[in-house]
Design a protein around this motif. Structure first.
Motif, mmCIF file in Angstrom:
data_model
loop_
_atom_site.group_PDB
_atom_site.id
_atom_site.type_symbol
_atom_site.label_atom_id
_atom_site.label_comp_id
_atom_site.label_asym_id
_atom_site.label_seq_id
_atom_site.Cartn_x
_atom_site.Cartn_y
_atom_site.Cartn_z
ATOM 1 N N GLY A 9 -3.410 4.436 2.099
ATOM 2 C CA GLY A 9 -3.762 3.066 1.995
ATOM 3 C C GLY A 9 -3.897 2.258 3.345
ATOM 4 N N MET B 44 0.899 -1.346 -0.093
ATOM 5 C CA MET B 44 0.091 -0.012 -0.145
ATOM 6 C C MET B 44 0.927 1.138 0.123
ATOM 7 S SD MET B 44 -3.216 -0.086 -0.036
ATOM 8 C CE MET B 44 -4.649 -1.330 -0.288
ATOM 9 N N THR C 281 -5.175 6.091 -2.075
ATOM 10 C CA THR C 281 -4.977 5.015 -1.758
ATOM 11 C C THR C 281 -3.916 4.334 -2.572
ATOM 12 O OG1 THR C 281 -6.779 4.606 -0.020
ATOM 13 C CG2 THR C 281 -6.078 2.645 -1.082
ATOM 14 N N MET D 152 -6.939 3.112 5.005
ATOM 15 C CA MET D 152 -8.086 2.463 4.336
ATOM 16 C C MET D 152 -8.188 1.370 5.154
ATOM 17 S SD MET D 152 -8.661 -0.021 2.326
ATOM 18 C CE MET D 152 -7.460 -0.182 1.178
ATOM 19 N N TRP E 239 -9.902 7.220 0.154
ATOM 20 C CA TRP E 239 -9.859 6.475 -1.105
ATOM 21 C C TRP E 239 -9.060 7.270 -2.376
ATOM 22 C CZ3 TRP E 239 -9.911 1.406 -1.251
ATOM 23 C CH2 TRP E 239 -11.031 0.507 -0.357
ATOM 24 N N CYS F 21 -8.732 2.280 -7.577
ATOM 25 C CA CYS F 21 -9.626 3.105 -6.964
ATOM 26 C C CYS F 21 -10.094 4.214 -7.917
ATOM 27 C CB CYS F 21 -9.226 3.820 -5.759
ATOM 28 S SG CYS F 21 -8.374 2.737 -4.473
#
Length: 456
Positions: free
Chosen positions: A171, A164, A235, A174, A232, A240
């Motif tokens: 990320g 990530m 991320t 998230m 988001w 996304c």
């Protein structure tokens, strides 16, 4: 038959056409359309208000084991770890930071959906109360730093945690600090899928605004009404976002398959273990050139796994997933599928919903996606605000649900599940704004009141 299906699922994929046919196999006639609802919630220790660890006397493992023992759920294991439960088409699973998720069965009416949610919450609270654990329905962990969130023992999460930070700054937030509600809906054929995909993707920011419920981070306001939605946007740009190609000519099953093939992989699951394939190409995998699994070709299970690692605002599998809402209170969980069923499962409602957004440009989509997390219903748009659009959407959805005519035992139709959203639209104040007002006034800046006043 089951063994034949399993064998087919494990056979190597030999062409892209098989991937297209996989999605096409989701087509269903209208009378077979169903509703699937998923929701996540934060488990916290009632004395410390901190996230619940995986192991120990008071733990996620203890919750899962108690649910299995007391309510007949079957364990889902990964090695020595219990990582979920299943029963009657439902599953209870763990998100990376211990967020507990119910993935509901595919049900015919919203009355059944909300009954399922209610049964799950009652069972979960029954076992958790004995452990000194409770649950909170918001979109972002309101009081815990990322580094203090306990990690769950699922192999795929270790690979994602390492990958990530290479693709975005948020990320890991998230993964470990967000919670959502989503609903999964069917389509009749490719054209119906495209209509529903375009409409729901365009309108997702309006729904994000209605469900905005993540205004706190690490004990104080974070400057957003839906911080979960903002996360988001930073991320992973590969997997996304708002998917501009969905609005282009030629959108269909193959266009989506091409998109999925171009998204870098996370892992391959082999012999009970996750093999790190992060950043590698599924197209190479199709040709037997994946460096993580030299000489192997993917199975349909590998394709399903890879599809599940994409996180757009609307995701296509053998159904469409609406992914734009913050986690929320009990009645809000039921409101999300109600809103989308009313909009997408009635032909007149779907046409009216598309009329609202069909003239929007890609710049409009990007603007709404960027600004709604900050200002939600108050976001200026066109000649008015997002609130005006939200009110129109609710009216369209209500008419769609009325025409469905699905009644409960007391003669009420499915519009009852929109009541909480009509209250938000009438007041013009999101759940987040209500919480912020309490924080600044009634709670006098004390975030602990959120846990006592708004837990399940």
């Amino acid at each position: 038959m089951t063994q034949q299906l399993l064998a087919k699922k494990d056979n190597p994929i030999t062409s892209k056409q098989q991937l297209i046919e996989y999605i096409a196999a989701g087509e269903k006639p209208r009378e077979q359309w169903r509703i699937g609802t998923e929701h996540e919630k934060f488990a916290f220790c009632k004395d410390t208000l901190r996230p619940v660890p995986y192991d120990g006397e008071r733990s996620i493992r203890a919750i899962l084991e108690a649910l299995a023992k007391e309510f007949g759920w079957s364990p889902i294991m990964e090695g020595e770890y219990i990582i979920g439960l299943k029963k009657n088409g439902q599953s209870i699973t763990l998100e990376p930071g211990g967020q507990l998720e119910l993935s509901g069965g595919t049900l015919a009416t919203l009355h059944e959906t909300c009954a399922e949610v209610g049964t799950h919450l009652k069972e979960t609270m029954a076992v958790s109360e004995k452990l000194g654990i409770n649950f909170l329905g918001v979109g972002f962990n309101p009081n815990t730093r990322r580094e203090d969130v306990p990690k769950m023992p699922k192999g795929r999460y270790a690979i994602m945690t390492a990958y990530m930070p290479k693709r975005g700054n948020l990320g890991l937030d998230m993964m470990y600090r967000t919670a959502t509600v989503q609903t999964n809906l069917d389509y009749a054929d490719e054209a119906d899928m495209v209509r529903k995909f375009r409409t729901s993707l365009a309108l997702q920011p309006i729904v994000t605004a209605l469900f905005a419920n993540s205004p706190f981070s690490e004990g104080q306001p974070n400057g957003y009404l839906s911080y979960r939605s903002h996360i988001w946007t930073d991320t992973d740009p590969d997997r996304c976002g708002m998917l501009p190609f969905v609005f282009e000519a030629g959108m269909g099953y193959e266009a989506y398959v091409d998109h999925v093939l171009d998204v870098p992989m996370y892992f391959v699951y082999r012999d009970g273990k996750y093999v790190d394939a992060s950043g590698q190409s599924f197209r190479d995998f199709l040709q037997g050139r994946l460096s993580a699994c030299p000489g192997e070709r993917p199975t349909m299970q590998d394709w399903e796994d890879h599809m599940s690692t994409l996180f757009p605002e609307v995701r296509l599998k053998k159904f469409l997933e609406m992914r734009g809402a913050d986690g929320g209170s009990w009645n809000i969980i039921c409101a999300l599928p109600a809103l989308w069923v009313g909009l997408l499962y009635d032909s007149a409602a779907l046409e009216a919903a598309w009329d609202l957004c069909k003239g929007w440009s890609l710049e409009d989509h990007d603007y709404l996606r960027r600004e709604v997390p900050k200002t939600a219903l108050k976001t200026p748009f066109g000649k008015g605000t997002v609130l005006d659009l939200a009110r129109d959407l609710l009216d369209i959805s209500a008419e769609g649900l009325k025409r469905r005519g699905k009644l409960n035992s007391t003669g009420e139709d499915e519009r009852i599940f929109l009541n909480s959203l009509f209250a938000i639209a009438e007041s013009g104040r999101t759940q987040a704004e209500v919480l912020l007002e309490k924080y600044h006034k009634e709670w006098n800046g004390d975030i602990t009141r959120l846990f006592s006043d708004h837990a399940f």
